[in-house]
Each structure stands twice: as structure tokens, then as C-alpha cells.
Design an enzyme around this catalytic site. Structure first.
Site, short mmCIF file in Angstrom:
data_model
loop_
_atom_site.label_atom_id
_atom_site.label_comp_id
_atom_site.label_asym_id
_atom_site.label_seq_id
_atom_site.Cartn_x
_atom_site.Cartn_y
_atom_site.Cartn_z
CB CYS A 125 -0.93 -0.01 1.20
SG CYS A 125 -1.94 -1.49 1.23
CG HIS A 143 -1.59 4.45 5.46
ND1 HIS A 143 -1.47 4.37 4.09
CD2 HIS A 143 -1.87 3.18 5.89
CE1 HIS A 143 -1.66 3.10 3.71
NE2 HIS A 143 -1.91 2.37 4.77
CD GLU A 193 -1.47 7.52 9.68
OE1 GLU A 193 -2.47 6.83 9.39
OE2 GLU A 193 -0.94 8.33 8.88
CE LYS A 245 -5.10 4.64 2.14
NZ LYS A 245 -4.04 5.61 2.53
CG HIS A 259 -6.00 1.46 0.85
ND1 HIS A 259 -5.06 1.75 -0.11
CD2 HIS A 259 -5.32 0.98 1.92
CE1 HIS A 259 -3.85 1.45 0.34
NE2 HIS A 259 -3.98 0.99 1.58
CG PHE A 301 -0.70 -5.57 4.41
CD1 PHE A 301 -1.24 -4.73 5.36
CD2 PHE A 301 -1.50 -6.55 3.85
CE1 PHE A 301 -2.56 -4.86 5.75
CE2 PHE A 301 -2.83 -6.69 4.24
CZ PHE A 301 -3.36 -5.85 5.19
#
Lengths: 394, 91
Positions: free
Chosen positions: A154, A287, A298, A317, A322, A381
Site C-alpha cells: 500500500c 495513511h 498512526e 481514503k 484505499h 503491509f
């Protein structure tokens, strides 16, 4: 010291083709997450996604992801106004994950006698590898310098920009075309469904009621350029890419490190490389996937780097889902435009901030605020963390 | 679009996109077969046909529907020119 500036922008997003459509949607806080049509979702936890609407221009013998990449990259190059010779010397760095998987899946399913929602051309099968996007872009756009495809889940789109900036800063090239592209695929949708990470409704990043992420698709490319080179040819400068950093958690296949150690190191390193103090940063394009694991960790990392409540934080997002390999570049683009327009995009669907997220998440409505520095975070990931630091032009 | 213009465009595609020898392409007639394995053919293989079909779609703005049998249209420059002339949006 060679500085890196942004001189060309291109995008295809769930708001349609073009940077203008993208920024209009993002600045208005519009949610483009709708019922999904590209893949079969009967019995799934979620049946919504942020698809690029109204078909994607180009031959059906190109994979959908290749067509997204081509549209966005061409817009960025045209926007930058590079000569053929400058294109020929430019680096091409592409973030990719799915490649031509959507078409490969449809082909395979049909051979097994299963009905598929979207028809797919056997011609697109030659473009199954993630590196196909770069093949297609190089041959159609004649970008002939160093070429790389980065697959860091990602964060691929952000990593492509970080690597391109390094190539320019190190003097290997003066110009780079960099970004990411991804189409929605069954493996992605089903994988996140199986991980129970999909919200049945459009995702709500940093909201205490959040139930997971939404999948999206698209592409964004930026033309990065050495500052003196850009100035010499009178190029329009949207922002400077003042610093970039990549770090690794090496903690778990899907979960981030519980202390957000890799995330915090990415942010601190990007700031240090740009010579920018945390207090000089006004906005974080997070993110912000809207999974419990990401958002809380985060937020903890942001708190350690910037201090509680010391910076505006929003998640694109919430509007475009995403977009996987495109996420880092679409969100970098939103960050650049936020600086250029003096408008911080909001977090859509955000009603009640999670008490573990001690930040102003710019709920639902964009904020007119002039910001000098902003960062864009992308975490893949496996703990593949990227932070990009941008500085307002001028 | 005139048949001659279509033919010239197709020859250009064979050289620039499919990388065939320009001298060989210059000698082609309308009847020269395209597919590899046919006597006297230019010798396009399966990947060449994909690239050619994409180039035709992009150059002439003709979306191709794969539920239709496209093979007869790609037999020669003659059949392909006719296919394009019939489907191309009038300029």
C-alpha cells in the site's frame, strides 16, 4: 544540494479522469465510495468500493490498470510541458501491486466455467505483471531513462516518488515521472474481506464508529524535477518535495508495529532530510485506512513526532477509498494541491473522533488554511513505511 | 478517410509499433497475408496482433468488440483497411 520540485500533475480517480475532477471532489469532501460493479461480492461483508466511473478510456486489450496509468501519466507529462528530449532522459518509477490481475482473474474464472461480472480481453493477459505499467508507459510516452517498478504494497505509489526524488537529488537524472496505478481486483477485495477489514459502509477514518477500510482504484503521476532545471525552462512549480524517507517494521505480515516505531522513524527521517522542524508542519495527509490497527497506531506515531493536537490530520481514503498502489501518489497529489491552494482536504464521514486520536481530523468540510509544509504518509503491509514531505512553492 | 491514407497509416504502425523492417513493409501489397505461417505473409504472431489491434483502436478510434470474430478482418491489409473504413468515425 540538488532540490526537487513538482512540475507536472496527472490523475485518474474515483471522481473521473483528470487532476481537476480529483481536486474538485477532494476539496468538496465528496465521498466517491459506491456500490461495486467490477467484481462479484455476493455474501461479502462489504459491497461498496471507490471505482473509477464511466469506463476507462483506451483499448480493452490493455489491462484496466495499464489504461489508468497511461491516462494519468500522459496528463502529468503534458502538464509539465517537457520536450521530447527531456522525456527521453527522464526516469520512470512506477508503484504497482495488482498489475493485470483483474483481467487474469476474469480469464481464469471463465475457463473454470464461472460467470464473471466484467468481461476481460485475453489480449490484456500479456500485461499481468506489475512491471507491465512501466512497459506500457515507456513505449507509449517515450520516457527512456532509468526505469523501476516498486512493489511495496500500500505504500508503492509513495515509494516511487521517494526513489525518484533520490535519483534527482543524487544527480542521476534531472526529471522523473513517478507515481502509482492500480485497478480493483478480486484477490484484493476478497483478501481484505477475508481479513474482516472492510467496512460495509464507506470508511470512516479516525472515527470511533469506524468498521474498517474501503477499497478504491486509480492512478496518479507526478513529474519531479531538479529545481534549477525547472527554473531554467520556466516550468510551473506546484510545490517542492523537500524530503522523503522509507523505513521497515519487519514485525508482522499485516499489522503495524504496535508502538508505530517504523511510522515515527519514517516521519522523523523525512523531516530531518528536509531540514524541517515538526512545528513547521501544518498538515498531515494520513495513511488513515480506517482500520483500528492503522488509525490508532498512526495517531500514536503522529503524537510522538508532532505532539498532541499540533497538526491537522485528514484521510483522503474517506473519499476515494484505499487505492492500493495508487494511494501514495494520489494522496501526495492531494497534499501538493492542499499547499498550492491553501485548502486542507477533509476526512469525509467523520463524526466522532476516536479519543485515541488526539488531533483535529478536519471533519467533513475542507479548511482554508495556508500551510508551509505538509507530509503524506503511506504504510504498506509488512511494515513498509513511506513519508513524503512537501513545501509550498515560492 | 481515403483507403490510401488508411493503408499508409497501417504501414506506419507495422514499422513504428511492431518494428517490422521498413523496406519489407514498403513492398507490401494490399493482398499480402498478415499472419505468420501463411505463405508469403508479413508474419505477425499473436502478440503482434494484440499490439496491432490496440494501435488501430488508438489511431482510428474504433473500439473492438471481442465477442465478434475479428480474425477475418486481420487477414490482410486489404481486409483490415476495409474494416477500418467501415467503422471509423467520419472525420
Amino acid at each position: 544540494m540538488r532540490r526537487v520540485v513538482v512540475t507536472g500533475l496527472g490523475a485518474v480517480s474515483p471522481f473521473g479522469a483528470g487532476v481537476k475532477a480529483y481536486w474538485t471532489g477532494v476539496a468538496a469532501g465528496t465521498c466517491a465510495i459506491r456500490p461495486i460493479s467490477l467484481v462479484e461480492t455476493a455474501g461479502f461483508r462489504s459491497q461498496v468500493a471507490a471505482e473509477v466511473p464511466e469506463g476507462v478510456a483506451g483499448s480493452s486489450r490493455r489491462s484496466r490498470a495499464d489504461r489508468l496509468a497511461l491516462l494519468a501519466a500522459r496528463e502529468a507529462l503534458d502538464d509539465a510541458g517537457l520536450t521530447a528530449a527531456e522525456r527521453a532522459d527522464a526516469a520512470l518509477i512506477v508503484g504497482a501491486v495488482g498489475g493485470g490481475m483483474l483481467e487474469a482473474e476474469a480469464w481464469h474464472w471463465r475457463r473454470r466455467g464461472r460467470a464473471v461480472t466484467a468481461r476481460a480481453s485475453a489480449g490484456a493477459l500479456r500485461s499481468i505483471l506489475p512491471s507491465s505499467h512501466a512497459d506500457t508507459l515507456a513505449s507509449r510516452l517515450h520516457v527512456l531513462g532509468p526505469r523501476e517498478t516498486l512493489v511495496t504494497a500500500c505504500s508503492s505509489g509513495a515509494a516511487s516518488l521517494a526513489v525518484a526524488a533520490d535519483l534527482i537529488a543524487d544527480g542521476l537524472v534531472d526529471v522523473a515521472l513517478a507515481g502509482g496505478a492500480d485497478a480493483i481486483t478480486r484477490i484484493c477485495y476478497m483478501g481484505f474481506n477475508a481479513l474482516k477489514l472492510l467496512d460495509p459502509a464507506p470508511c470512516r477514518p479516525f472515527d470511533r464508529e469506524r468498521k474498517g477500510m474501503s477499497i478504491g482504484e486509480g492512478a496518479a503521476f507526478l513529474v519531479l524535477e531538479e529545481a534549477a532545471h525547472a527554473r531554467a525552462r520556466g516550468a510551473r512549480e506546484y510545490a517542492a518535495l523537500a524530503g522523503a524517507a522509507m523505513t521497515t517494521d519487519a514485525f508482522h505480515v499485516t499489522a503495524p508495529h504496535p508502538d508505530g516505531d517504523g511510522m515515527a522513524r519514517a516521519m522523523r527521517t523525512a523531516l530531518a532530510r528536509g531540514g524541517v522542524a515538526p512545528a513547521a508542519v501544518g498538515y498531515v495527509n494520513a495513511h488513515g485506512t480506517a482500520t483500528l490497527q492503522n488509525d490508532r497506531i498512526e495517531a500514536a506515531a503522529l503524537r510522538r513526532v508532532f505532539g498532541e493536537g499540533r497538526v491537522l490530520v485528514s484521510s483522503t481514503k474517506s473519499m476515494i477509498g484505499h487505492t492500493m498502489a495508487a494511494a501514495g501518489s494520489l494522496e501526495a497529489l492531494a497534499t501538493v494541491l492542499a499547499l498550492a491552494h491553501g485548502v486542507v482536504p477533509p476526512t469525509a464521514q467523520h463524526e466522532h473522533t476516536d479519543p485515541d486520536v488526539p488531533f483535529d481530523c478536519v471533519p467533513r468540510v475542507a479548511r482554508a488554511v495556508s500551510v508551509d509544509h505538509a507530509i503524506s504518509n503511506s504504510f504498506g503491509f509488512g511494515g513498509q513505511n513511506v513519508t513524503l514531505l512537501f513545501r509550498r512553492a515560492g | 478517410m481515403e483507403p490510401k491514407e488508411v493503408l499508409d497509416e497501417l504501414k506506419g504502425i507495422l514499422v513504428s509499433r511492431l518494428k517490422f523492417d521498413p523496406r519489407r513493409v514498403a513492398d507490401l501489397t494490399m493482398e499480402t497475408p498478415l499472419p505468420k505461417g501463411v505463405d508469403g505473409a508479413v508474419g505477425l504472431d499473436s502478440l503482434d496482433f494484440i499490439e496491432l489491434s490496440i494501435a488501430v483502436e488508438e489511431r482510428f478510434a474504433i473500439p473492438m468488440d471481442e465477442s465478434e470474430d475479428l480474425v477475418p478482418h486481420f487477414a490482410s491489409l486489404e481486409s483490415l483497411s476495409r474494416f477500418i473504413a467501415e467503422r471509423a468515425p467520419s472525420a
